[in-house]
Design a protein around this motif. Structure first.
Motif: not given
Length: 298
Positions: A224-230, A237-258
């Motif tokens: 639950e260390d969402f800051e470092h996970a983000l 996403l620098l390595l996988l710029p077109k990876a929608g799933v990774e973008q979704r995961d980052r969205g949820f991490l942003h959500l956890e961090l408000k």
């Protein structure tokens, strides 16, 4: 406040250096440098130079050991020092017998196991970070090893005219053939498998970094260390710029961090890339809830 600003600035520097490193030709990616940049997410003051020197010193010891073998060969009928088993023995002698690098089975999910600086300092880590250590020391000693991404267990391989030798740095540099690698995978997963040809492919530096980052992201999310996970998700996403799933995961991490605006941006981006995704209704519901929260804040 100042500490938070400094941390953000350090992360921005790491992000830009990583972007510069992985943005060019695949062959120009310096795996050790990239691994140490990943480590600087957790250690923002990390100076990579002493760790490069450490890798160089380990490689020099491997070279000296091979020179000693060559001297002995000139006087006896010892095996050819260019034989793979001799080269691998020199690596294992330095890294395992003398330096005691080993897999961290007792504290496997400690984030430090994913950081090359801590692996060098503490002499323990995950299969993939120990494999990167082997590859980088071997490269500096003039020995070419490949990273092989078996499921659940990363190893390295030496290929020569008569076949391949697999090395498991996590298991004290044990040498394996393909059948023995399969047995190891079956033991780890407790399932019967047949060798998938893709498992035997040598992984590029980019794919090795993706696997390292995915491991680390999972560890941070589990803690639950969402800051470092983000921060790790940003690098992915620098390595996988077109990876929608990774973008979704980052969205949820942003959500956890408000970080509501950024969360909505990433979740929208995911749906644009994958309009028919199985979880599209769940994601749309999250976006709706985010809009409601933003409206209340305003």
């Amino acid at each position: 406040m100042a500490d938070n600003f400094s941390r953000q600035t350090a992360q921005q520097r790491t992000y830009q250096k990583f972007a510069d490193l992985v943005g060019g030709n695949e062959k120009t990616i310096d795996l050790a440098r990239a691994a140490l940049l990943i480590a600087s997410v957790a250690y923002p003051d990390l100076d990579p130079v002493p760790h490069f020197m450490h890798l160089d010193a380990l490689a020099q010891r491997v070279r000296l050991l091979l020179e000693k073998f060559r001297s002995e060969q000139a006087e006896t009928s010892a095996p050819d020092t260019d034989h793979p088993l001799v080269l691998i023995h020199a690596l294992n002698q330095v890294l395992i017998t003398e330096e005691h690098f080993h897999g961290n089975e007792r504290d496997y999910y400690n984030p430090n196991n994913s950081f090359l600086n801590k692996v060098l300092e503490e002499r323990t880590g995950l299969p993939i970070t120990l494999s990167v250590l082997y590859m980088e020391v071997a490269k500096r000693a003039g020995i070419e090893l490949e990273g092989v991404g078996f499921p659940h267990h990363f190893m390295v391989r030496y290929r020569w005219s008569e076949g391949s030798i697999y090395i498991d740095p996590f298991a004290n540099g044990e040498l394996l053939n393909e059948a023995e690698c399969l047995e190891r995978i079956q033991k780890i997963t407790q399932r019967q498998h047949t060798i998938n040809p893709r498992w035997l492919e040598a992984l590029s530096s980019r794919k090795i970094l993706i696997r390292m980052l995915n491991n680390l992201k999972s560890t941070y999310i589990g803690n639950e260390d969402f800051e470092h996970a983000l921060a790790i998700s940003d690098l992915l996403l620098l390595l996988l710029p077109k990876a929608g799933v990774e973008q979704r995961d980052r969205g949820f991490l942003h959500l956890e961090l408000k970080h509501y605006g950024r969360a909505m941006h990433d979740l929208h981006g995911y749906l644009e890339l994958h309009p028919d995704a199985k979880d599209r209704y769940e994601v749309r519901n999250h976006i709706k809830q985010i809009r409601q929260v933003i409206a209340q804040l305003n």
